[in-house]
Every structure is written in C-alpha cells, then in structure tokens.
Design an enzyme around this catalytic site. Structure first.
Site, short mmCIF file in Angstrom:
data_model
loop_
_atom_site.label_atom_id
_atom_site.label_comp_id
_atom_site.label_asym_id
_atom_site.label_seq_id
_atom_site.Cartn_x
_atom_site.Cartn_y
_atom_site.Cartn_z
CG HIS A 80 -1.78 1.34 1.36
ND1 HIS A 80 -1.59 2.16 2.41
CD2 HIS A 80 -2.69 1.82 0.49
CE1 HIS A 80 -2.49 3.27 2.27
NE2 HIS A 80 -2.83 2.86 1.05
CG ASP A 124 -3.50 5.57 -1.80
OD1 ASP A 124 -4.12 4.68 -0.79
OD2 ASP A 124 -2.62 6.21 -1.27
CE1 TYR A 138 11.58 13.00 -17.14
CE2 TYR A 138 12.38 15.10 -16.88
CZ TYR A 138 11.86 14.15 -17.46
OH TYR A 138 11.60 14.23 -18.98
CG ASP A 164 6.84 9.50 -23.04
OD1 ASP A 164 8.07 9.37 -22.56
OD2 ASP A 164 6.35 10.48 -22.84
#
Length: 147
Positions: free
Chosen positions: A22, A69, A118, A30
């Site tokens: 969890h 979540d 990133y 991509d």
C-alpha cells in the site's frame, strides 16, 4: 499459465505488482522517458518493457490487478506539459478516462510538473516503459488496499 489474467500481462509485471505494498508507486513511462536512469533508484531496478503498447494499454493492465489508493493526496499523477500545467494531452485524456471509473471512493487524479515527476519517479517501486509516442505520456500510479 494463469486463468483470468490478460495474456498481455508479463510475469515481470505480475511479480512487481504482487510485491508492491500500500502506497508504493509504479511509473508508466513513454518511449522518450529516461526509464533506465529513473529505474536505477527504484526498488525494482530493471525497467519492465512493454514495447508495442501505449500508456492506456499499460494502465489498463496494471489497474486490472492493482487497486488505486485513496488515502493520499493522489491516486495517480500525470506528467504536466511544460508551461501548460492545466492542458491535458490525448494520452492524459485517454488514461484519465480509463482510471476514473476504477478510482476508489475519495480517489484523486492529479498532475505534477515534469522535473518533479522525474524526481518522484526515481524513488518509485518500478518503472514500466511502453511505446507511447505522444509527448508527456507518463504517469505514476499509487497502490491502494483491497477491502
């Protein structure tokens, strides 16, 4: 061979999703995304490759098996388009349309600036790289719980 699992789902993806707990996050990257660099900081350091599949297909495969979540500020994040944080690309629209009905009560779809994406992705559980051609077609999905 397993019954009831989409045959496009690889053993690597099944193993990764089963090991996630969890709150762990998985990146859908991509084809332009620096997946190997990003995965080096993840729990699973090997990129899970999905050539010939776009972000929508990979998001579908993941969320067939993994709940999203609803105990956090987001269930899923999309990479924002540079200088256009509120603009949704075609890839964003497609994945959001898939995820909306799969959200648990209280689940939230959000966006994150590209450089912040990133940084966050580098600390995720794993990176799945697909052949998504549309720019900014990157997402982070946060694992929920099964009630």
């Amino acid at each position: 061979m397993l019954i009831g699992i989409d045959p496009r789902t690889t053993p690597e993806l099944i193993s990764t999703l089963a090991r996630m707990g969890h709150g762990d996050e998985i990146v859908i990257a991509d084809r332009n995304y620096p997946a190997t660099w990003s995965a080096a900081g993840c729990i699973e350091p090997d990129v899970i490759q999905y050539p010939g599949h776009d972000a929508l297909e990979v998001a579908d495969l993941i969320t067939q098996l993994m709940p999203l979540d609803n105990f956090h500020s987001h269930s899923a994040l999309r990479m924002q388009i540079d200088d256009q944080p509120d603009t949704l690309s075609e890839a964003h629209k497609a994945v959001w349309d898939l995820l909306r009905p799969r959200l648990p009560e209280g689940g939230i779809l959000e966006s994150i600036e590209r450089q912040a994406f990133y940084q966050r992705a580098g600390g995720s559980f794993a990176v799945v790289q697909c052949s998504e051609d549309r720019p900014f077609g990157c997402f982070i999905l946060r694992k929920g719980v099964i009630f």
